[in-house]
Scaffold this active site. Structure first.
Site, PDB file in Angstrom:
ATOM      1  N   GLY A  33      21.125  23.878 -44.251  1.00  0.00           N
ATOM      2  CA  GLY A  33      20.956  22.610 -44.950  1.00  0.00           C
ATOM      3  C   GLY A  33      20.197  22.762 -46.247  1.00  0.00           C
ATOM      4  O   GLY A  33      19.731  23.848 -46.608  1.00  0.00           O
ATOM      5  N   ASP A  85      13.706  25.612 -40.092  1.00  0.00           N
ATOM      6  CA  ASP A  85      14.865  24.767 -40.329  1.00  0.00           C
ATOM      7  C   ASP A  85      14.408  23.348 -40.647  1.00  0.00           C
ATOM      8  O   ASP A  85      13.260  22.973 -40.380  1.00  0.00           O
ATOM      9  CB  ASP A  85      15.770  24.760 -39.099  1.00  0.00           C
ATOM     10  CG  ASP A  85      17.201  24.349 -39.410  1.00  0.00           C
ATOM     11  OD1 ASP A  85      17.506  24.062 -40.584  1.00  0.00           O
ATOM     12  OD2 ASP A  85      18.024  24.326 -38.468  1.00  0.00           O
ATOM     13  N   GLY A  86      15.318  22.570 -41.196  1.00  0.00           N
ATOM     14  CA  GLY A  86      15.054  21.172 -41.490  1.00  0.00           C
ATOM     15  C   GLY A  86      15.391  20.288 -40.309  1.00  0.00           C
ATOM     16  O   GLY A  86      15.647  20.755 -39.196  1.00  0.00           O
ATOM     17  N   ALA A  87      15.415  18.968 -40.541  1.00  0.00           N
ATOM     18  CA  ALA A  87      15.744  18.007 -39.493  1.00  0.00           C
ATOM     19  C   ALA A  87      16.285  16.741 -40.128  1.00  0.00           C
ATOM     20  O   ALA A  87      16.017  16.447 -41.304  1.00  0.00           O
ATOM     21  CB  ALA A  87      14.519  17.692 -38.639  1.00  0.00           C
ATOM     22  N   GLY A  99      21.764  18.371 -36.973  1.00  0.00           N
ATOM     23  CA  GLY A  99      23.205  18.548 -36.912  1.00  0.00           C
ATOM     24  C   GLY A  99      23.997  17.732 -37.906  1.00  0.00           C
ATOM     25  O   GLY A  99      25.219  17.688 -37.838  1.00  0.00           O
ATOM     26  N   GLY A 100      23.298  17.083 -38.850  1.00  0.00           N
ATOM     27  CA  GLY A 100      24.018  16.346 -39.878  1.00  0.00           C
ATOM     28  C   GLY A 100      24.969  17.235 -40.658  1.00  0.00           C
ATOM     29  O   GLY A 100      26.012  16.787 -41.128  1.00  0.00           O
ATOM     30  N   GLU A 107      22.087  26.331 -34.437  1.00  0.00           N
ATOM     31  CA  GLU A 107      20.673  26.045 -34.684  1.00  0.00           C
ATOM     32  C   GLU A 107      19.899  25.971 -33.375  1.00  0.00           C
ATOM     33  O   GLU A 107      18.791  26.497 -33.254  1.00  0.00           O
ATOM     34  CB  GLU A 107      20.548  24.720 -35.452  1.00  0.00           C
ATOM     35  CG  GLU A 107      21.045  24.800 -36.886  1.00  0.00           C
ATOM     36  CD  GLU A 107      21.096  23.460 -37.589  1.00  0.00           C
ATOM     37  OE1 GLU A 107      21.242  23.446 -38.815  1.00  0.00           O
ATOM     38  OE2 GLU A 107      20.989  22.423 -36.905  1.00  0.00           O
ATOM     39  N   LYS A 125      12.332  11.439 -42.985  1.00  0.00           N
ATOM     40  CA  LYS A 125      12.822  11.886 -41.674  1.00  0.00           C
ATOM     41  C   LYS A 125      11.838  11.565 -40.532  1.00  0.00           C
ATOM     42  O   LYS A 125      12.157  11.785 -39.368  1.00  0.00           O
ATOM     43  CB  LYS A 125      13.074  13.406 -41.706  1.00  0.00           C
ATOM     44  CG  LYS A 125      13.891  13.874 -42.907  1.00  0.00           C
ATOM     45  CD  LYS A 125      15.271  13.265 -42.925  1.00  0.00           C
ATOM     46  CE  LYS A 125      16.023  13.580 -44.200  1.00  0.00           C
ATOM     47  NZ  LYS A 125      16.177  15.001 -44.478  1.00  0.00           N
TER      48      LYS A 125
END
Length: 223
Positions: A33, A85-87, A99-100, A107, A125
């Site tokens: 992402g 990782d992002g969110a 999972g966008g 992941e 977020k």
């Protein structure tokens, strides 16, 4: 600060947190992402300080390799000290919706294999209750209609993500209208539906630390 500036700020905070803890033989997990991309670009400045990475998507693999960072298959790696990782959403327990971008299964696998899950996100977020962001569910293509029916019985409104195929060759249902009070239980319920590969709730294995970009600076959240 703009959204991109917030993403850059949390990516830098994560680099400053992770890099001093790495050793020459360290292999770290890298997510997918726009925020993860900022982390990869900053991490490249330190690529001589660790051995390489395991990636959660083809896109991140390409970005890492473009920077000259070796990418390894997870089956050949004994220990992942960190996963970054992002969110799409996070609550105060650091349970996440991810999972966008459609990479939720890989992941989730990499996160499960990592000792420390470092999440990086901007303040948009941060939520009280998960579910405003549609929850992605990866499904085997032939089971899509059946899974949709079962998700409706759980109170969700599944929408087929037309024209999208995951790196695993599967499809995505984005589930709307969820008010997720018990994320761990819902994660289990969805995963038990025949035909579901996995869903984007990271509740059974939440993040360990969250660097949250705000207009007042980067806040550090721990579960």
């Amino acid at each position: 600060m703009t959204p991109d500036e917030l993403k850059l700020a949390v990516a830098k905070a994560a680099v400053d947190y992770v890099v001093p803890k790495l050793e020459s033989d360290s292999i770290i997990g890298i997510g997918t992402g726009s925020t993860a991309n900022y982390f990869i670009d900053l991490l490249a400045e330190h690529k001589g300080k660790f051995e390489g990475a395991v990636s959660s998507s083809k896109a991140s693999t390409e970005r890492l390799e473009k920077h000259g960072i070796p990418v390894y298959g997870l089956n050949g790696v004994e220990v992942l000290g960190f996963y970054i990782d992002g969110a799409d959403e996070s609550n105060h327990k650091l349970q996440l919706i991810k999972g966008g971008g459609g990479a939720l299964t890989r992941e989730k696998i990499v996160a499960a294999c990592s000792e420390v899950f470092v999440c990086i996100a901007d303040e948009s977020k941060w939520v009280e209750t998960l579910g405003k962001f549609p929850l992605p569910v990866e499904v085997i293509p032939m089971a899509r209609a059946y899974v949709q029916t079962e998700i409706k019985r759980l109170g969700g409104k599944p929408v087929y993500r037309h024209g999208f195929v995951t790196d695993n060759g599967n499809e995505i249902l984005d589930v709307h209208d969820l008010d997720i009070q018990n994320a761990i239980e819902l994660e289990k319920q969805l995963n038990q539906i025949t035909g579901v590969v996995t869903n984007g709730l990271f509740a059974a294995r939440p993040a360990d630390i969250l660097f949250l970009g705000t207009q007042k600076g980067v806040e550090v959240k721990k579960a």
